[in-house]
Each structure stands twice: as structure tokens, then as C-alpha cells.
Design a protein around this motif. Structure first.
Motif, mmCIF file in Angstrom:
data_model
loop_
_atom_site.group_PDB
_atom_site.id
_atom_site.type_symbol
_atom_site.label_atom_id
_atom_site.label_comp_id
_atom_site.label_asym_id
_atom_site.label_seq_id
_atom_site.Cartn_x
_atom_site.Cartn_y
_atom_site.Cartn_z
ATOM 1 N N ASP A 140 57.603 3.921 26.640
ATOM 2 C CA ASP A 140 56.201 4.633 26.232
ATOM 3 C C ASP A 140 55.370 3.934 25.626
ATOM 4 O OD1 ASP A 140 54.189 6.150 25.256
ATOM 5 O OD2 ASP A 140 55.809 8.088 24.943
ATOM 6 N N MET A 141 54.235 3.614 25.967
ATOM 7 C CA MET A 141 53.215 2.598 25.375
ATOM 8 C C MET A 141 52.764 3.134 23.987
ATOM 9 S SD MET A 141 53.338 0.044 27.400
ATOM 10 C CE MET A 141 52.056 -0.801 26.599
ATOM 11 N N MET A 142 53.253 4.384 23.574
ATOM 12 C CA MET A 142 52.785 4.886 22.370
ATOM 13 C C MET A 142 54.088 4.536 21.315
ATOM 14 S SD MET A 142 50.604 8.149 23.137
ATOM 15 C CE MET A 142 50.230 8.562 21.819
ATOM 16 N N ASP A 143 55.179 4.222 21.862
ATOM 17 C CA ASP A 143 56.352 3.951 20.833
ATOM 18 C C ASP A 143 56.382 2.551 20.613
ATOM 19 O OD1 ASP A 143 59.046 3.609 20.209
ATOM 20 O OD2 ASP A 143 59.803 4.982 21.601
ATOM 21 N N LYS A 144 56.111 2.243 19.369
ATOM 22 C CA LYS A 144 55.835 0.993 18.765
ATOM 23 C C LYS A 144 57.038 0.197 18.521
ATOM 24 C CE LYS A 144 51.358 2.012 16.237
ATOM 25 N NZ LYS A 144 50.704 1.788 14.994
ATOM 26 N N ALA A 145 58.103 1.211 18.151
ATOM 27 C CA ALA A 145 59.538 0.346 17.956
ATOM 28 C C ALA A 145 60.098 -0.095 19.195
ATOM 29 C CB ALA A 145 60.383 1.651 17.233
ATOM 30 N N ALA A 146 59.940 0.861 20.344
ATOM 31 C CA ALA A 146 60.503 0.306 21.484
ATOM 32 C C ALA A 146 59.828 -1.150 22.050
ATOM 33 C CB ALA A 146 60.391 1.578 22.563
ATOM 34 N N ILE A 147 58.542 -0.921 21.790
ATOM 35 C CA ILE A 147 57.794 -2.101 22.307
ATOM 36 C C ILE A 147 58.548 -3.468 21.655
ATOM 37 C CG2 ILE A 147 55.356 -3.162 22.202
ATOM 38 C CD1 ILE A 147 54.445 -0.399 23.017
ATOM 39 N N ALA A 148 58.312 -3.331 20.268
ATOM 40 C CA ALA A 148 58.768 -4.262 19.506
ATOM 41 C C ALA A 148 60.299 -4.848 19.714
ATOM 42 C CB ALA A 148 58.462 -3.888 17.728
ATOM 43 N N ALA A 149 60.960 -3.815 20.111
ATOM 44 C CA ALA A 149 62.418 -4.349 20.545
ATOM 45 C C ALA A 149 62.628 -4.735 21.962
ATOM 46 C CB ALA A 149 63.318 -3.165 20.127
ATOM 47 N N LEU A 150 61.800 -4.578 22.789
ATOM 48 C CA LEU A 150 61.610 -5.090 23.975
ATOM 49 C C LEU A 150 62.375 -6.347 24.485
ATOM 50 C CD1 LEU A 150 59.587 -3.394 27.216
ATOM 51 C CD2 LEU A 150 59.907 -6.018 26.885
ATOM 52 N N PRO A 151 61.866 -7.398 23.878
ATOM 53 C CA PRO A 151 62.017 -8.838 24.312
ATOM 54 C C PRO A 151 63.582 -9.152 24.079
ATOM 55 C CG PRO A 151 60.119 -8.820 23.277
ATOM 56 C CD PRO A 151 60.540 -7.475 22.930
ATOM 57 N N ARG A 156 60.828 -11.288 40.299
ATOM 58 C CA ARG A 156 61.761 -10.201 40.009
ATOM 59 C C ARG A 156 60.691 -9.560 39.178
ATOM 60 N NH1 ARG A 156 66.601 -12.375 36.973
ATOM 61 N NH2 ARG A 156 65.278 -14.302 36.605
ATOM 62 N N VAL A 157 60.863 -8.163 39.140
ATOM 63 C CA VAL A 157 60.039 -7.416 38.454
ATOM 64 C C VAL A 157 60.492 -6.368 37.652
ATOM 65 C CG1 VAL A 157 58.029 -5.709 38.763
ATOM 66 C CG2 VAL A 157 58.182 -7.673 40.332
ATOM 67 N N ILE A 158 60.059 -6.412 36.299
ATOM 68 C CA ILE A 158 60.580 -5.436 35.419
ATOM 69 C C ILE A 158 59.544 -4.294 35.241
ATOM 70 C CG2 ILE A 158 61.305 -4.867 33.011
ATOM 71 C CD1 ILE A 158 61.540 -7.800 32.726
ATOM 72 N N ALA A 159 59.764 -2.975 35.909
ATOM 73 C CA ALA A 159 58.936 -2.077 36.100
ATOM 74 C C ALA A 159 58.964 -0.811 34.904
ATOM 75 C CB ALA A 159 59.093 -1.374 37.355
ATOM 76 N N THR A 160 57.975 -0.883 34.000
ATOM 77 C CA THR A 160 58.143 -0.011 33.229
ATOM 78 C C THR A 160 57.201 1.558 33.237
ATOM 79 O OG1 THR A 160 56.445 -0.669 31.540
ATOM 80 C CG2 THR A 160 58.435 -1.974 31.468
ATOM 81 N N GLY A 161 57.665 2.499 32.543
ATOM 82 C CA GLY A 161 56.815 3.657 32.674
ATOM 83 C C GLY A 161 57.575 4.621 31.945
ATOM 84 N N ARG A 162 56.950 5.952 31.862
ATOM 85 C CA ARG A 162 57.826 7.091 31.106
ATOM 86 C C ARG A 162 58.526 7.930 31.871
ATOM 87 N NH1 ARG A 162 54.315 10.565 29.795
ATOM 88 N NH2 ARG A 162 52.424 10.065 30.883
#
Length: 252
Positions: free
Chosen positions: A56-67, A28-34
Motif C-alpha cells: 500500500d503506497m500509503m503505508d510508510k512503514a512497509a515502504i521503508a522496510a521493503l528493501p 525479473r519483475v517485482i509487481a506491487t499493489g494492494r
């Protein structure tokens, strides 16, 4: 339940091919991108085995919240494929646009590091996982105009090597893949900002293709769990390292 892989930069090129291949492999694949419309098209193509997720790999808040933001049944990520990245420009350092440098560093280094850090504790707690990052031969062999792009990919290689040390004794694997000349993606179009110039890069060559990278990722992650591939450097047969250059007649 099948294993879960998260693939960044899955809207085109390597990322799209890797997502498609891993779904065929039974993941099962989580596919990310803008680009949400491309993610939705990929989900329509691959069905319920793919979860499209705008990131967006430049969005620090979104990355931190992702899990914690993932649906409960998608949270235990087994494989992280750090594919998202870009090169901008081929100017010499003294002529380069600093904003291009900043964007490459933010995407290729900062975003990759932060997403790895966000997902790594879960892998360690479950004592299983695999982090696969897309480096580049540009991180190994210097060339004119490679400056900051090459430096970001050298960072990826060294970060993966150090992660391997930190994870010794854990059942979490770490791999760096360093491809050379690759066609069939948007890499050169983005870098050169000119489709004709991008096409000219590959004229008369038989470069690596996204499916070649996807095949390599598939082989690596499907090896027995006691096997760790530290690094793979790969080029098409039409390419080799250029060797050292010498300029004669320079004045002291």
C-alpha cells in the motif's frame, strides 16, 4: 542473472501492462499493489519471473522496510517504475472533498517519494539503475477540476528533474513520462466513481492504451546506458492542449 524491475500499481492498467512487457523483455519483475488476488493471478500468468508483493503506497512503514524485506535474490533493484497513483473527483477546488486531496497527495507524492528514497541508495551504491515515474499532462496543462491531481503530477515532474541533477556523474538514469488521455484502465472509474460516466470519457476517441505506455517504458529502459530520456510527453492524436480561456463581461 537478468535485471530486476519493481513496478508499483501492477494490479491493473499501466502497471500490469508494464510488468507484462518487462517480463517479455527478459526482466525479473517485482509487481506491487494492494489487491493480492490480482497479483497472484499475474504471477500465475507470468511465472517465476514475477514476484508478487502486496504494498500500500500509503503505508510508510512497509515502504521503508521493503528493501530489506525482499528475498535476497530480488534485492538489487535495477529499475523502479513509479506507476501507482490516482485521481479523485473533478470538482472545482472550492467544492472538492479535502479527504480526496489528502489521498492523492499521500499516494501520488508521499508514497512515490518514500519508495524512491528507499531504493535509491542501493542504486547509487551499485552505480547502476533507472527510475521511471508516471507523471501526466495534467501536471503541465491546467484544466477545470484538475487542481490537486495536476499539482501532484507537476511535483512528480519536478522531482524527477531534480533527481537527475542530484545523480549527475552517477550511472543512474531518471525519466518522467507524461501521458495524456488514456483508456483501458481503471483511472476514470476510480476518479468519477461511476462506470457509465467513466465510459463516456472515451466515447468517440482513440485514446492511448496501457500497452502504449508499456511500449514507451520498454524503449526507455532498453536504450544504451549512456542515454537518459529526461521527459516524454505523449497524447493520442485526438487530443491537444486546450489553450487559454477568456471570460467576457465580468464586472470589476
Amino acid at each position: 542473472m537478468s535485471k530486476i524491475a519493481l513496478v508499483t500499481g501492477a494490479t491493473a492498467g499501466f502497471g500490469k501492462a508494464i510488468a507484462e512487457r518487462l517480463v517479455r523483455d527478459g526482466y525479473r519483475v517485482i509487481a506491487t499493489g494492494r489487491r493480492q488476488e490480482r497479483l497472484d493471478a499475474l504471477a500465475a500468468q507470468l511465472g517465476k519471473a514475477l514476484l508478487p508483493l502486496r504494498l500500500d503506497m500509503m503505508d510508510k512503514a512497509a515502504i521503508a522496510a521493503l528493501p530489506d524485506a525482499l528475498p535476497a535474490e530480488w534485492q538489487e533493484v535495477d529499475i523502479l517504475v513509479n506507476n501507482a497513483g490516482l485521481a479523485l473527483g473533478i470538482s472545482k477546488a472550492q467544492e472538492s472533498d479535502v479527504s480526496d486531496w489528502e489521498r492523492m497527495i499521500a499516494t501520488n507524492v508521499t508514497g512515490m517519494v518514500e519508495l524512491t528514497r528507499a531504493l535509491l541508495p542501493g542504486m547509487v551504491a551499485r552505480d547502476r539503475g533507472h527510475i521511471v515515474s508516471l507523471g501526466s499532462t495534467a501536471g503541465i496543462y491546467p484544466y477545470v477540476g484538475g487542481n490537486v491531481y495536476g499539482a501532484t503530477k507537476a511535483f512528480v515532474e519536478q522531482f524527477m528533474r531534480n533527481l537527475r541533477c542530484d545523480l549527475l556523474g552517477r550511472n543512474v538514469r531518471v525519466t518522467n513520462i507524461a501521458p495524456g488521455l488514456c483508456g483501458g484502465s481503471e483511472f476514470s472509474n476510480v476518479r468519477l466513481r461511476d462506470n457509465a460516466k467513466a465510459a463516456a470519457v472515451y466515447e468517440g476517441t482513440h485514446p492511448l492504451l496501457p500497452d502504449d505506455i508499456a511500449e514507451t517504458v520498454s524503449w526507455i529502459v532498453n536504450l544504451p546506458p549512456h542515454v537518459n530520456i529526461n521527459q516524454i510527453e505523449m497524447m493520442p492524436i485526438c487530443q491537444a492542449a486546450g489553450g487559454l480561456s477568456v471570460v467576457k463581461g465580468m464586472k470589476d
